[in-house]
Design a protein around this motif. Structure first.
Motif, PDB file in Angstrom:
ATOM      1  N   ALA A  97     -54.378  27.915  -5.245  1.00  0.00           N
ATOM      2  CA  ALA A  97     -53.479  28.149  -4.115  1.00  0.00           C
ATOM      3  C   ALA A  97     -52.426  29.204  -4.454  1.00  0.00           C
ATOM      4  N   VAL A  98     -51.941  29.187  -5.693  1.00  0.00           N
ATOM      5  CA  VAL A  98     -50.966  30.199  -6.122  1.00  0.00           C
ATOM      6  C   VAL A  98     -51.597  31.589  -6.083  1.00  0.00           C
ATOM      7  N   ARG A  99     -52.812  31.693  -6.570  1.00  0.00           N
ATOM      8  CA  ARG A  99     -53.510  32.986  -6.548  1.00  0.00           C
ATOM      9  C   ARG A  99     -53.736  33.470  -5.116  1.00  0.00           C
ATOM     10  N   HIS A 100     -54.030  32.538  -4.235  1.00  0.00           N
ATOM     11  CA  HIS A 100     -54.243  32.913  -2.832  1.00  0.00           C
ATOM     12  C   HIS A 100     -52.956  33.471  -2.220  1.00  0.00           C
ATOM     13  N   LEU A 101     -51.826  32.836  -2.508  1.00  0.00           N
ATOM     14  CA  LEU A 101     -50.541  33.335  -2.007  1.00  0.00           C
ATOM     15  C   LEU A 101     -50.200  34.680  -2.636  1.00  0.00           C
ATOM     16  N   TRP A 102     -50.545  34.829  -3.898  1.00  0.00           N
ATOM     17  CA  TRP A 102     -50.281  36.086  -4.600  1.00  0.00           C
ATOM     18  C   TRP A 102     -51.055  37.238  -3.950  1.00  0.00           C
ATOM     19  N   LYS A 103     -52.315  36.981  -3.630  1.00  0.00           N
ATOM     20  CA  LYS A 103     -53.120  38.018  -2.986  1.00  0.00           C
ATOM     21  C   LYS A 103     -52.555  38.399  -1.619  1.00  0.00           C
ATOM     22  N   GLY A 104     -51.914  37.443  -0.959  1.00  0.00           N
ATOM     23  CA  GLY A 104     -51.298  37.716   0.329  1.00  0.00           C
ATOM     24  C   GLY A 104     -49.889  38.265   0.222  1.00  0.00           C
ATOM     25  N   HIS A 105     -49.464  38.614  -1.006  1.00  0.00           N
ATOM     26  CA  HIS A 105     -48.134  39.177  -1.267  1.00  0.00           C
ATOM     27  C   HIS A 105     -47.010  38.227  -0.855  1.00  0.00           C
ATOM     28  N   LYS A 106     -47.276  36.938  -0.917  1.00  0.00           N
ATOM     29  CA  LYS A 106     -46.245  35.931  -0.660  1.00  0.00           C
ATOM     30  C   LYS A 106     -45.721  35.457  -2.014  1.00  0.00           C
ATOM     31  N   PHE A 107     -44.987  36.341  -2.677  1.00  0.00           N
ATOM     32  CA  PHE A 107     -44.621  36.115  -4.068  1.00  0.00           C
ATOM     33  C   PHE A 107     -43.647  34.947  -4.248  1.00  0.00           C
ATOM     34  N   GLN A 108     -42.693  34.810  -3.344  1.00  0.00           N
ATOM     35  CA  GLN A 108     -41.723  33.728  -3.482  1.00  0.00           C
ATOM     36  C   GLN A 108     -42.392  32.367  -3.298  1.00  0.00           C
ATOM     37  N   GLU A 109     -43.255  32.258  -2.302  1.00  0.00           N
ATOM     38  CA  GLU A 109     -43.971  30.999  -2.090  1.00  0.00           C
ATOM     39  C   GLU A 109     -44.883  30.693  -3.272  1.00  0.00           C
ATOM     40  N   ALA A 110     -45.521  31.725  -3.792  1.00  0.00           N
ATOM     41  CA  ALA A 110     -46.409  31.533  -4.940  1.00  0.00           C
ATOM     42  C   ALA A 110     -45.621  31.097  -6.171  1.00  0.00           C
ATOM     43  N   PHE A 111     -44.444  31.691  -6.372  1.00  0.00           N
ATOM     44  CA  PHE A 111     -43.612  31.313  -7.516  1.00  0.00           C
ATOM     45  C   PHE A 111     -43.165  29.857  -7.403  1.00  0.00           C
ATOM     46  N   ASP A 112     -42.711  29.463  -6.227  1.00  0.00           N
ATOM     47  CA  ASP A 112     -42.254  28.083  -6.028  1.00  0.00           C
ATOM     48  C   ASP A 112     -43.391  27.088  -6.258  1.00  0.00           C
ATOM     49  N   LEU A 113     -44.580  27.429  -5.779  1.00  0.00           N
ATOM     50  CA  LEU A 113     -45.721  26.534  -5.958  1.00  0.00           C
ATOM     51  C   LEU A 113     -46.128  26.456  -7.425  1.00  0.00           C
ATOM     52  N   ALA A 114     -46.073  27.584  -8.133  1.00  0.00           N
ATOM     53  CA  ALA A 114     -46.398  27.578  -9.560  1.00  0.00           C
ATOM     54  C   ALA A 114     -45.398  26.730 -10.342  1.00  0.00           C
ATOM     55  N   GLN A 115     -44.131  26.815  -9.972  1.00  0.00           N
ATOM     56  CA  GLN A 115     -43.106  26.008 -10.637  1.00  0.00           C
ATOM     57  C   GLN A 115     -43.358  24.518 -10.412  1.00  0.00           C
ATOM     58  N   LYS A 116     -43.704  24.155  -9.191  1.00  0.00           N
ATOM     59  CA  LYS A 116     -44.017  22.752  -8.905  1.00  0.00           C
ATOM     60  C   LYS A 116     -45.280  22.314  -9.637  1.00  0.00           C
ATOM     61  N   GLY A 117     -46.237  23.231  -9.757  1.00  0.00           N
ATOM     62  CA  GLY A 117     -47.454  22.911 -10.499  1.00  0.00           C
ATOM     63  C   GLY A 117     -47.171  22.627 -11.962  1.00  0.00           C
ATOM     64  N   ILE A 118     -46.277  23.407 -12.564  1.00  0.00           N
ATOM     65  CA  ILE A 118     -45.889  23.168 -13.959  1.00  0.00           C
ATOM     66  C   ILE A 118     -45.233  21.799 -14.100  1.00  0.00           C
ATOM     67  N   GLU A 119     -44.364  21.463 -13.171  1.00  0.00           N
ATOM     68  CA  GLU A 119     -43.683  20.164 -13.223  1.00  0.00           C
ATOM     69  C   GLU A 119     -44.678  19.014 -13.092  1.00  0.00           C
ATOM     70  N   ILE A 120     -45.668  19.173 -12.231  1.00  0.00           N
ATOM     71  CA  ILE A 120     -46.670  18.118 -12.044  1.00  0.00           C
ATOM     72  C   ILE A 120     -47.512  17.945 -13.302  1.00  0.00           C
ATOM     73  N   ILE A 121     -47.945  19.051 -13.890  1.00  0.00           N
ATOM     74  CA  ILE A 121     -48.763  18.964 -15.104  1.00  0.00           C
ATOM     75  C   ILE A 121     -47.961  18.362 -16.253  1.00  0.00           C
ATOM     76  N   MET A 122     -46.704  18.768 -16.397  1.00  0.00           N
ATOM     77  CA  MET A 122     -45.873  18.212 -17.461  1.00  0.00           C
ATOM     78  C   MET A 122     -45.659  16.714 -17.271  1.00  0.00           C
ATOM     79  N   ALA A 123     -45.543  16.277 -16.021  1.00  0.00           N
ATOM     80  CA  ALA A 123     -45.401  14.844 -15.760  1.00  0.00           C
ATOM     81  C   ALA A 123     -46.660  14.092 -16.183  1.00  0.00           C
ATOM     82  N   HIS A 124     -47.831  14.681 -15.930  1.00  0.00           N
ATOM     83  CA  HIS A 124     -49.084  14.058 -16.364  1.00  0.00           C
ATOM     84  C   HIS A 124     -49.163  13.995 -17.891  1.00  0.00           C
ATOM     85  N   ILE A 125     -48.734  15.062 -18.553  1.00  0.00           N
ATOM     86  CA  ILE A 125     -48.775  15.088 -20.019  1.00  0.00           C
ATOM     87  C   ILE A 125     -47.828  14.044 -20.599  1.00  0.00           C
TER      88      ILE A 125
END
Length: 243
Positions: free
Chosen positions: A134-162
């Motif tokens: 989903a982040v890559r899809h937003l990146w391709k659409g030049h929605k950089f801020q939305e992609a950054f926010d989603l990537a940050q949330k993705g990192i938080e989710i993965i770290m919570a799983h770890i």
């Protein structure tokens, strides 16, 4: 004998009609097919969705290879494809409810069968992978801020799983931590690319401190994937800043 000839002709002409009625099996969407393949590789697919049967002693290597083979299906995925895959594969009442909510928000949540949800063996990994797609899809659409926010949330989710898996690391039913390392590395890489596209000096300064801390934590848990990615991102940042 003469009357038998038309009957034979009728039988021969009826064969193509029967052949046309052969039903073809419905095709599985590419994202779902890749996720199902990973579940089999990690020993999932059992009737008990909470049961994990590890088929490999090195799940990190399995994830790395799987990411390479699944790049084709992820590259052409649309926003609707990602939403549909998340709604069908991730259990809203399971450990991946947060990621599912992120991916399915704004779309219609159909009443999926519980049998279609992934087991605990691969649900976390597929959740992280779908977020990165989903982040890559937003990146391709030049929605950089939305992609950054989603990537940050993705990192938080993965770290919570770890963190959760680390608490129960001695339990046989607990999830593996190492299978998430390549996906966490991928998410850090995407976040760095989004920050570079945003070109915000204040954001860059904040990320430098965050990446330094993340690298230390990755070294403590022997996460070589994330260590290498963060080091490369930090070096790239220094080169861009001429430091």
């Amino acid at each position: 004998m003469v009357e038998d000839t038309p009957m034979a002709e009728e039988d021969s002409s009826a064969k193509p009609e029967n052949q046309d009625k052969v039903e073809t099996a419905p095709s599985v969407p590419p994202l779902e097919a890749s996720a199902r393949r990973l579940e089999r590789l990690l020993g999932g697919g059992a009737a008990d969705k909470g049961q994990q049967l590890r088929a490999y002693t090195n799940p990190t290597k399995v994830i790395r290879r799987w990411l390479g083979t699944s790049s084709g299906s992820a590259g052409d995925a649309t926003a609707e494809d990602i939403k549909a895959a998340a709604a069908k594969l991730l259990d809203p009442a399971g450990a991946c409810a947060s990621g599912r909510e992120l991916l399915v928000s704004g779309g219609e949540e159909g009443g999926e069968k519980k049998d279609s949800y992934l087991s605990a063996a691969s649900a976390r990994e597929v959740e992280a992978w779908l977020i990165s797609v989903a982040v890559r899809h937003l990146w391709k659409g030049h929605k950089f801020q939305e992609a950054f926010d989603l990537a940050q949330k993705g990192i938080e989710i993965i770290m919570a799983h770890i963190d959760q898996a680390s608490i129960h690391i001695t339990s046989l039913s607990a999830g593996s931590t190492s299978s998430l390392f390549p996906l966490l590395s991928r998410m850090f890489r995407l976040r760095s690319l989004m920050a570079e596209a945003l070109n915000d000096s204040n954001l860059t300064a904040l990320l430098r401190a965050d990446m330094s801390k993340a690298h230390n934590m990755a070294a403590l848990r022997r996460d070589v994937d994330t260590q290498a990615t963060i080091l490369n991102s930090m070096l790239r940042d220094l080169l861009r800043s001429s430091q």
